[in-house]
Motif scaffolding. Sequence first.
Motif, PDB file in Angstrom:
ATOM      1  N   THR A 155       0.816  -1.211   0.000  1.00  0.00           N
ATOM      2  CA  THR A 155       0.000   0.000   0.000  1.00  0.00           C
ATOM      3  C   THR A 155       0.850   1.261   0.000  1.00  0.00           C
ATOM      4  OG1 THR A 155      -1.796  -1.129   1.166  1.00  0.00           O
ATOM      5  CG2 THR A 155      -1.781   1.278   1.242  1.00  0.00           C
ATOM      6  N   LEU A 156       1.922   1.274   0.811  1.00  0.00           N
ATOM      7  CA  LEU A 156       2.783   2.448   0.904  1.00  0.00           C
ATOM      8  C   LEU A 156       3.428   2.761  -0.445  1.00  0.00           C
ATOM      9  CD1 LEU A 156       4.024   4.621   2.706  1.00  0.00           C
ATOM     10  CD2 LEU A 156       5.895   3.030   3.217  1.00  0.00           C
ATOM     11  N   THR A 157       3.921   1.730  -1.118  1.00  0.00           N
ATOM     12  CA  THR A 157       4.563   1.916  -2.430  1.00  0.00           C
ATOM     13  C   THR A 157       3.559   2.432  -3.453  1.00  0.00           C
ATOM     14  OG1 THR A 157       6.104   0.115  -1.967  1.00  0.00           O
ATOM     15  CG2 THR A 157       5.861   0.784  -4.271  1.00  0.00           C
ATOM     16  N   ARG A 158       2.387   1.835  -3.468  1.00  0.00           N
ATOM     17  CA  ARG A 158       1.366   2.240  -4.432  1.00  0.00           C
ATOM     18  C   ARG A 158       0.897   3.673  -4.181  1.00  0.00           C
ATOM     19  NH1 ARG A 158      -2.454  -3.230  -4.856  1.00  0.00           N
ATOM     20  NH2 ARG A 158      -1.013  -4.427  -6.175  1.00  0.00           N
ATOM     21  N   THR A 159       0.742   4.034  -2.906  1.00  0.00           N
ATOM     22  CA  THR A 159       0.305   5.396  -2.574  1.00  0.00           C
ATOM     23  C   THR A 159       1.353   6.417  -2.992  1.00  0.00           C
ATOM     24  OG1 THR A 159      -0.990   4.569  -0.696  1.00  0.00           O
ATOM     25  CG2 THR A 159      -0.461   6.921  -0.728  1.00  0.00           C
ATOM     26  N   PHE A 169      -9.086   4.555  -4.873  1.00  0.00           N
ATOM     27  CA  PHE A 169      -9.127   5.977  -4.554  1.00  0.00           C
ATOM     28  C   PHE A 169      -9.261   6.262  -3.061  1.00  0.00           C
ATOM     29  CE2 PHE A 169     -11.400   6.405  -8.899  1.00  0.00           C
ATOM     30  CZ  PHE A 169     -10.185   6.279  -9.553  1.00  0.00           C
ATOM     31  N   LYS A 170      -9.193   5.228  -2.224  1.00  0.00           N
ATOM     32  CA  LYS A 170      -9.464   5.419  -0.804  1.00  0.00           C
ATOM     33  C   LYS A 170      -8.236   5.838   0.007  1.00  0.00           C
ATOM     34  CE  LYS A 170     -13.395   2.243  -0.770  1.00  0.00           C
ATOM     35  NZ  LYS A 170     -14.019   1.054  -0.136  1.00  0.00           N
ATOM     36  N   HIS A 171      -7.060   5.791  -0.608  1.00  0.00           N
ATOM     37  CA  HIS A 171      -5.840   6.082   0.135  1.00  0.00           C
ATOM     38  C   HIS A 171      -5.301   7.482  -0.138  1.00  0.00           C
ATOM     39  CE1 HIS A 171      -5.810   1.864   1.199  1.00  0.00           C
ATOM     40  NE2 HIS A 171      -5.860   1.543  -0.076  1.00  0.00           N
ATOM     41  N   LYS A 172      -5.936   8.209  -1.049  1.00  0.00           N
ATOM     42  CA  LYS A 172      -5.481   9.549  -1.407  1.00  0.00           C
ATOM     43  C   LYS A 172      -6.670  10.330  -1.951  1.00  0.00           C
ATOM     44  CE  LYS A 172      -2.448  11.946  -4.717  1.00  0.00           C
ATOM     45  NZ  LYS A 172      -3.549  12.688  -5.327  1.00  0.00           N
TER      46      LYS A 172
END
Length: 301
Positions: A40-44, A168-171
């Motif tokens: 998740t961190l990398t993708r964000t 779209f829920k992480h940014k």
Amino acid sequence: MGAIVSRIKGSLAFFCYFINTIFWVTPILVVSIFKLIPLTLTRTACTYFLDFCASSWIRCNGVIEDTFHKVTIDVQGDAQLSTKEWYMVIANHQSWVDILILQRVLNGKIPFLKFFLKQQLIFVPVLGLAWWALDFPFMRRYSNAQLRKNPKLRGKDIEITRKACAKFKHKPVSVMNFVEGTRFHPGKHKKQNSPFTHLLKPKAGGMAFALSAMGEHIHKLVNVSIYYPGKVPTYWEFISGQVDNIKVHIEVSEIGESLRGDYIKDREFKIEFQNQLNQMWQQKDQVLTELAQADTSSKEA
């Protein structure tokens, strides 16, 4: 002489748009590879970088526009916008120029716009891959005939929407939807027997599915009305300097609980959602009528 100048302007602008697109799409495609890493961190982090590249692409397009075919965009409304908020954006659709105008007016004021696109557009050279890398939702609609032939397809479009919106829920993001489903044309307007003067009938499904999938995040609706004085321009007419001014009206409202629900299984909610969207469309039609009347009055004066 004027026609020659327009062709020169258009050709130079198109060349600059092309170079600008290649320049920014290249890092977008390269970095998108790292989004395949299931962290998740990398993708964000990649998403933030990719959106920065896309916003920079739009800003550079604005410089090209100001250089070769400067257009006065009269933005009206009392919209208070933020890059830290999630938005659902809807607008009337008349031309591919609409996308350029929406990007120009909203870029930097709200999170980068993510458009709902037809599945076939993923095969557009270069841009198709860029849209995929930027997490634009690609939608596949099934006809009634296809659903009758294969009932298992029923609900697939909803699932595709949910999966697309889950990214779209992480940014913070702005989800853009042309709810008419296609560009306005007098022939389509007549065939539909549309009750609106300037608009086609709105299609509620895509908007309802997106709000359902992003319910806990999207709380505000940005309603954009675009009016082209004189005539609706083609892309070429726009970039070749044949458009002097454009009027844009922006209204922001809260998305209430009455717009959230099960659009497929809850018939009562479906009817209520469609009624509310039709009311929005009646108001938008009135806004466009007022913009047209103001334009006529200014010309007469």
